[in-house]
Enzyme design. Structure first.
Site, PDB file in Angstrom:
ATOM      1  N   ASP A  13       0.817  -1.222   0.000  1.00 19.10           N
ATOM      2  CA  ASP A  13       0.000   0.000   0.000  1.00 19.10           C
ATOM      3  C   ASP A  13       0.848   1.268   0.000  1.00 19.10           C
ATOM      4  O   ASP A  13       0.445   2.298   0.537  1.00 19.10           O
ATOM      5  CB  ASP A  13      -0.958   0.037   1.215  1.00 19.10           C
ATOM      6  CG  ASP A  13      -1.816  -1.203   1.282  1.00 19.10           C
ATOM      7  OD1 ASP A  13      -2.273  -1.642   0.223  1.00 19.10           O
ATOM      8  OD2 ASP A  13      -2.005  -1.734   2.392  1.00 19.10           O
ATOM      9  N   LYS A  16       2.304   2.257  -5.080  1.00 17.04           N
ATOM     10  CA  LYS A  16       3.023   1.782  -6.279  1.00 17.04           C
ATOM     11  C   LYS A  16       2.224   2.023  -7.551  1.00 17.04           C
ATOM     12  O   LYS A  16       2.778   2.311  -8.602  1.00 17.04           O
ATOM     13  CB  LYS A  16       3.305   0.268  -6.152  1.00 17.04           C
ATOM     14  CG  LYS A  16       4.273  -0.080  -5.049  1.00 17.04           C
ATOM     15  CD  LYS A  16       4.465  -1.580  -4.944  1.00 17.04           C
ATOM     16  CE  LYS A  16       3.266  -2.347  -4.458  1.00 17.04           C
ATOM     17  NZ  LYS A  16       2.832  -2.060  -3.094  1.00 17.04           N
ATOM     18  N   GLY A  40      -4.009  -4.265  -4.359  1.00 15.50           N
ATOM     19  CA  GLY A  40      -4.958  -3.262  -4.843  1.00 15.50           C
ATOM     20  C   GLY A  40      -4.187  -2.022  -5.205  1.00 15.50           C
ATOM     21  O   GLY A  40      -3.704  -1.324  -4.330  1.00 15.50           O
ATOM     22  N   HIS A  41      -4.001  -1.783  -6.500  1.00 12.59           N
ATOM     23  CA  HIS A  41      -3.205  -0.647  -6.938  1.00 12.59           C
ATOM     24  C   HIS A  41      -4.122   0.499  -7.354  1.00 12.59           C
ATOM     25  O   HIS A  41      -4.834   0.415  -8.351  1.00 12.59           O
ATOM     26  CB  HIS A  41      -2.270  -1.062  -8.084  1.00 12.59           C
ATOM     27  CG  HIS A  41      -1.212  -2.018  -7.614  1.00 12.59           C
ATOM     28  ND1 HIS A  41      -0.352  -2.677  -8.449  1.00 12.59           N
ATOM     29  CD2 HIS A  41      -0.895  -2.424  -6.359  1.00 12.59           C
ATOM     30  CE1 HIS A  41       0.457  -3.435  -7.722  1.00 12.59           C
ATOM     31  NE2 HIS A  41       0.140  -3.306  -6.465  1.00 12.59           N
ATOM     32  N   GLN A 232       2.419  -5.879  -3.131  1.00 11.60           N
ATOM     33  CA  GLN A 232       2.778  -5.897  -1.702  1.00 11.60           C
ATOM     34  C   GLN A 232       4.112  -5.144  -1.489  1.00 11.60           C
ATOM     35  O   GLN A 232       4.419  -4.264  -2.265  1.00 11.60           O
ATOM     36  CB  GLN A 232       2.846  -7.337  -1.169  1.00 11.60           C
ATOM     37  CG  GLN A 232       1.478  -8.000  -1.049  1.00 11.60           C
ATOM     38  CD  GLN A 232       1.000  -8.655  -2.329  1.00 11.60           C
ATOM     39  OE1 GLN A 232       1.755  -9.277  -3.045  1.00 11.60           O
ATOM     40  NE2 GLN A 232      -0.274  -8.531  -2.628  1.00 11.60           N
TER      41      GLN A 232
HETATM   42  P1  IMP Z   1      -2.251 -12.646   2.018  1.00 11.02           P
HETATM   43  O1  IMP Z   1      -1.313 -12.123   1.001  1.00 11.02           O
HETATM   44  O2  IMP Z   1      -3.694 -12.404   1.670  1.00 11.02           O
HETATM   45  O3  IMP Z   1      -1.973 -14.064   2.403  1.00 11.02           O
HETATM   46  O4  IMP Z   1      -2.022 -11.805   3.373  1.00 11.02           O
HETATM   47  C1  IMP Z   1      -0.809 -11.903   4.117  1.00 11.02           C
HETATM   48  C2  IMP Z   1      -0.421 -10.561   4.714  1.00 11.02           C
HETATM   49  O5  IMP Z   1      -0.070  -9.665   3.652  1.00 11.02           O
HETATM   50  C3  IMP Z   1      -1.550  -9.871   5.485  1.00 11.02           C
HETATM   51  O6  IMP Z   1      -0.972  -9.133   6.549  1.00 11.02           O
HETATM   52  C4  IMP Z   1      -2.144  -8.925   4.473  1.00 11.02           C
HETATM   53  O7  IMP Z   1      -2.782  -7.822   5.079  1.00 11.02           O
HETATM   54  C5  IMP Z   1      -0.886  -8.500   3.713  1.00 11.02           C
HETATM   55  N1  IMP Z   1      -1.152  -8.084   2.343  1.00 11.02           N
HETATM   56  C6  IMP Z   1      -1.367  -8.862   1.264  1.00 11.02           C
HETATM   57  N2  IMP Z   1      -1.543  -8.117   0.167  1.00 11.02           N
HETATM   58  C7  IMP Z   1      -1.421  -6.847   0.556  1.00 11.02           C
HETATM   59  C8  IMP Z   1      -1.468  -5.600  -0.158  1.00 11.02           C
HETATM   60  O8  IMP Z   1      -1.644  -5.516  -1.368  1.00 11.02           O
HETATM   61  N3  IMP Z   1      -1.300  -4.491   0.610  1.00 11.02           N
HETATM   62  C9  IMP Z   1      -1.063  -4.549   1.936  1.00 11.02           C
HETATM   63  N4  IMP Z   1      -1.000  -5.668   2.628  1.00 11.02           N
HETATM   64  C10 IMP Z   1      -1.176  -6.820   1.938  1.00 11.02           C
END
Ligand code: IMP
Length: 425
Positions: A13, A16, A40-41, A232
């Site tokens: 977040d 990017k 989510g971009h 991420q």
């Molecule tokens: P997962 O990727 O859904 O398995 O989540 C694992 C961890 O990564 C959690 O803490 C999520 O909140 C975090 N996470 C996954 N994708 C994003 C993103 O695009 N932005 C921020 N945090 C993310």
């Protein structure tokens, strides 16, 4: 060769999407290399406002080839929905959109497993094996788990033969349904519903499947400009982040090269994106996290709610030791600093400069949750609207930037959501 990597330096977040959107204007090829629709971009440009989850942010450049590479896990209904939504805009075209045959598919059982583990961990069930991770519940971890396991994984190329796909879908469905029932007492949607959903999605995506490796190697040979779009952030990387509170696929610059097969010698720029402060969604260590009241204030000013899940993001001060760590891990050549306008709206701003536990420089990642940061204070710099160059910024904002520059030079400073609200340093 002109390969540029854009990736996140903190817990995702970072903004990017905006930086990729800017850089993609001059790119020939834009590649999303990892993650899934957990990302989510957010983008605001002349076409409107968008939250992209799977489609590369270069889709707004009609001349660029946009690729979903093999490191991405694709939830087909989400991809279809996102494409259909984008196509409502007459200027957006998917003619140059390509999907790697080797990208994996997020299946309904992956989502059920993700939800099963997280629900069980969140409830105080005696004997639970683990703490909740706070995942996005999109099935990401279980999909990568099956990728590593190999036995029950599905890839995009499996869609090509309808007969073979359906036969295998039925077998794996039966095995997963049995396991989910026994393990979490949950039921999958009926096999007919799953079958129908996949047949529709299959028709939709088949035309986009292409030998993306060949396209990438040709682009490299022709000295085209290639942009690698990270998802991420570095601190969510499974190897270099705050495990187990991480995601399940590589988020670093070298991860991008490993997935795309691009040699490191081809890389010209590694743009690391960070907000002027830091946010984190989900559980895990966060040394510079704000006190409750300030946290809420910054969250509301910065609209810090997940683009994918709507969850409130935890907010904290920028943490220089962690930033230094991320810059080192990625070989970042320039920082893109976002939301400088948001941070300046606080009356006082703090910057984490070292850790009181006697740690200076990059932190000991094995003890991150014990770290107590030491701060330097700045007066809030107020409104930055209308600034066009570094010279237009208030002194206090410039002083803040100088402290960051000591770690890595700054290429862009973003002072608003739109494309034009960006200072090139
Ligand atoms: P997962 O990727 O859904 O398995 O989540 C694992 C961890 O990564 C959690 O803490 C999520 O909140 C975090 N996470 C996954 N994708 C994003 C993103 O695009 N932005 C921020 N945090 C993310």
């Amino acid at each position: 060769m002109a390969v540029t990597i854009v990736n996140g330096l903190s817990w995702g977040d970072e903004g990017k999407g905006k930086i990729v959107d800017l850089e993609a204007k001059s790119a020939d090829v834009v590649i999303r290399f990892s993650g899934g629709n957990n990302a989510g971009h957010s983008i605001k440009n002349e076409y409107g406002e968008f939250a992209l989850h799977l489609v590369p942010a270069g889709i707004f450049n009609p001349d660029a080839i946009n690729i979903i590479e093999r490191g991405v896990v694709i939830h087909l209904p989400s991809l279809m929905g996102e494409m259909q939504e984008l196509l409502r805009n007459p200027d957006v075209s998917f003619q140059k959109f390509k999907i790697s045959p080797f990208a994996h598919l997020v299946m309904p059982w992956h989502i059920a497993e993700d939800q099963g583990y997280e629900k069980e961990a969140a409830q105080n069930i005696a004997g639970r094996a683990t703490e909740a991770i706070g995942t996005t519940l999109k099935g990401i971890g279980p999909c990568y788990k099956d990728k590593a396991g190999r036995w029950e994984a599905f890839r995009v190329c499996d869609l090509v033969s309808k007969k073979a796909f359906l036969a295998r879908l039925e077998k794996v469905y039966a095995s997963k349904a049995k396991w989910l029932r026994a393990r979490f007492q949950v039921e999958l949607p009926s096999f007919d519903a799953v079958r129908t959903q996949f047949l529709g999605a299959r028709e939709y995506v088949l035309p986009y499947i292409a030998d993306t490796s060949h396209i990438i190697q040709e682009a490299l040979a022709a000295d085209k400009s290639i942009l690698l779009e990270g998802a991420q952030g570095t601190l969510l990387d499974p190897d270099h982040g705050t495990y187990p509170n991480v995601t399940s696929s590589p988020t670093t610059a070298l991860g991008a090269l490993m997935i795309t097969g691009i040699p490191s010698s081809a890389v010209r720029r590694v743009i690391g994106v960070t907000k002027a402060y830091v946010t984190r969604v989900g559980a895990g260590a966060f040394p510079t996290e704000l006190s409750h009241e300030l946290d809420e204030k910054l969250r509301n000013i910065g609209k810090e709610f997940g683009a994918t899940t709507g969850r409130p993001r935890r907010c904290g001060w920028l943490d220089l030791p962690l930033l230094q760590y991320a810059v080192a891990i990625n070989g970042t050549t320039e920082i893109a600093l976002t939301k400088m306008d948001v941070l300046g709206q606080l009356p006082k701003v703090q910057l984490g400069t070292s850790y009181e536990n006697g740690v200076s420089g990059a932190p000991d990642m094995t003890r991150l949750s014990e770290m107590k940061p030491a701060y330097e204070e700045f007066a809030g710099w107020g409104n930055l609207a209308g600034a066009r160059t570094r010279a237009d910024l208030p002194d206090e904002a410039r002083r803040y930037l100088e402290r960051i520059t000591a770690i890595c030079s700054i290429g862009h400073v973003s002072i608003g959501a739109g494309r034009t609200e960006t200072l090139t340093m």
